[in-house]
Motif scaffolding. Structure first.
Motif, short mmCIF file in Angstrom:
data_model
loop_
_atom_site.label_atom_id
_atom_site.label_comp_id
_atom_site.label_asym_id
_atom_site.label_seq_id
_atom_site.Cartn_x
_atom_site.Cartn_y
_atom_site.Cartn_z
N LEU A 10 2.49 59.64 -35.36
CA LEU A 10 1.27 59.12 -35.59
C LEU A 10 2.04 59.43 -37.66
CD1 LEU A 10 -1.81 58.16 -36.43
CD2 LEU A 10 -1.96 60.40 -36.37
N ALA A 11 3.08 60.21 -37.41
CA ALA A 11 3.55 60.88 -39.21
C ALA A 11 3.91 60.11 -40.10
CB ALA A 11 3.98 61.66 -38.47
N TYR A 60 3.97 57.32 -43.08
CA TYR A 60 4.69 57.35 -43.89
C TYR A 60 5.33 55.58 -43.63
CZ TYR A 60 9.26 58.33 -46.32
OH TYR A 60 10.11 57.87 -46.87
N PHE A 98 2.31 67.16 -27.19
CA PHE A 98 1.56 67.00 -29.12
C PHE A 98 2.51 65.96 -29.75
CE2 PHE A 98 0.71 69.22 -32.25
CZ PHE A 98 0.05 68.91 -33.25
N VAL A 99 3.88 66.89 -30.20
CA VAL A 99 4.51 66.94 -30.76
C VAL A 99 4.87 65.45 -30.68
CG1 VAL A 99 7.00 67.21 -32.12
CG2 VAL A 99 5.93 69.23 -30.88
N TYR A 132 4.63 56.63 -39.01
CA TYR A 132 4.07 55.17 -38.85
C TYR A 132 2.77 55.75 -39.99
CZ TYR A 132 -0.19 51.74 -39.11
OH TYR A 132 -1.06 51.00 -39.16
N VAL A 180 3.25 62.86 -30.43
CA VAL A 180 2.60 62.06 -30.57
C VAL A 180 2.26 62.09 -32.11
CG1 VAL A 180 -0.65 61.71 -30.36
CG2 VAL A 180 0.99 61.69 -28.55
N PHE A 181 2.26 62.89 -33.05
CA PHE A 181 1.77 64.03 -34.37
C PHE A 181 3.25 63.29 -35.23
CE2 PHE A 181 2.57 66.56 -37.68
CZ PHE A 181 1.47 66.19 -38.32
N GLY A 182 4.03 63.40 -34.69
CA GLY A 182 5.71 62.93 -35.16
C GLY A 182 5.05 61.19 -35.41
#
Length: 365
Positions: free
Chosen positions: A343-344, A348, A336-337, A346, A339-341
């Protein structure tokens, strides 16, 4: 005053325990379902010099059809030590069983004793109380017991060895609990399976108490509390020191209470790397109980004025389900970290990206 005496007795017992443990550790006999490594056996003369006292009574059991000729027990050549990376899964689901006799309380390096016909009494008792007498075979390299269980359930195997040493009767009573489990057997009475098997003819016995809902498919896991009952001729015995030893060398000693009970918490001993965790990894523990009596008598023409009894019972356990669930949760959180990281990062970078704009300058203006 009584409390002070009790405290002093406990302190004295703790101080003397390593001394007594050091003198008896090498002599402890126990039964193991773990086969020895496939190595070339030692020559008969290499180890015979130290087998006269204690090991000439090891056997390989088969149904009592024909007695084997006398032989001298020998140790196998396992100088390199035995590395137990857990038991192979699926053994409990097979009716065919093999049991080896081993010596020493170090589970990883305990010697395997080759069978020999010394006239010991070896018996197997089932849940119905039926007793099967077994006799040794003299084939070198054979297990102590090689048999096929007739039906699903628990079976207890007992070996008795007696010898007189320095005027004291030394009695070894190794025991093993065998099980044939099946998830497709619909006619198994789970309550009957959970009932303990008791050998009323044994002077000292350890009985592992099964949980009411244990059945054949339940397994001990790290963190469980395992309860033992210390019996002598079927009756509970108080004040008997009972020691649990794990595969990794951890040990703990308690004294049986007035009802003969001794309890231990199975500690976690399996700490693999993240991606090497095995859900069905199985570790071994060994439980040892000792008792001294003032009985006097004679054995083989040698008189004795006291007796020392030692009984052993091995067991197996697996990692707690919370262990591999925590591994799964950790892996899920890590994914999760990531994937979420990603995406964040990308989004930004996408927001900071300025669109291309064409500007024209009129030089004549």
């Amino acid at each position: 005053m009584t409390r002070i005496k009790t405290l002093l007795a406990v302190v004295l017992f703790c101080l003397l325990q390593p001394i007594f443990a050091g003198t008896t550790a090498a002599e402890v006999l126990w039964l193991s379902e773990t086969a020895p490594p496939k190595q070339k056996a030692a020559k008969p003369d290499e180890h015979n010099h130290n087998m006269h006292d204690h090991h000439a009574m090891a056997q390989s059991a088969v149904p009592a059809a024909a007695a084997a000729a006398p032989a001298v027990a020998k140790k196998h050549d396992h100088d390199a030590g035995i590395s137990l990376d857990g038991e192979a899964p699926g053994k409990d689901h097979q009716p065919g069983k093999q049991v080896w006799l081993r010596q020493g309380d170090n589970i990883k390096s305990a010697e395997y004793l080759a069978p020999a016909n010394g006239g010991e009494r070896l018996k197997m008792i089932d849940l119905d109380g039926n007793v099967a007498d077994l006799v040794a075979a003299s084939d070198d390299g054979s297990p102590l017991l090689k048999t096929s269980l007739p039906k699903v359930g628990f079976y207890d195997v007992y070996l008795e060895q007696r010898i007189v040493r320095d005027g004291k009767l030394q009695v070894q009573l190794p025991k093993a609990e065998l099980m044939w489990a099946s998830c497709v057997a619909k006619d198994v009475d789970e309550e009957a399976v959970a009932k303990p098997i008791i050998n009323v003819s044994s002077p000292l016995e350890l009985v592992r108490e099964h949980a009411a809902d244990e059945g054949c498919m339940a397994r001990l896991v790290s963190g469980d509390v395992v309860n033992f009952l210390v019996l002598s001729f079927g009756q509970p015995v108080a004040g008997i020191p009972v020691t649990m030893i794990t595969q990794e060398g951890w040990r703990n000693t308690v004294v049986s209470d007035k009802t003969g009970h001794a309890s231990f918490t199975v500690i976690r001993a399996y700490f693999p790397k993240w991606f090497e965790f095995k859900k069905y990894h199985t570790d071994t523990f060994l439980t040892v109980a000792e008792m001294d009596t003032d009985e006097a008598g004679e054995l083989g023409g040698e008189r004795y004025t006291s007796a020392h009894y030692v009984t052993t019972l091995p067991g197996k356990y697996r990692p707690s389900p919370y262990d591999y669930r925590s591994y799964a949760w950790g892996l899920g959180i890590a994914l999760f970290v990531i994937v979420f990281g990603g995406l964040a990062v990308y989004l930004y970078r996408r927001r900071r990206l300025k669109p291309y704009q064409e500007e024209r300058i009129d030089d004549q203006a």
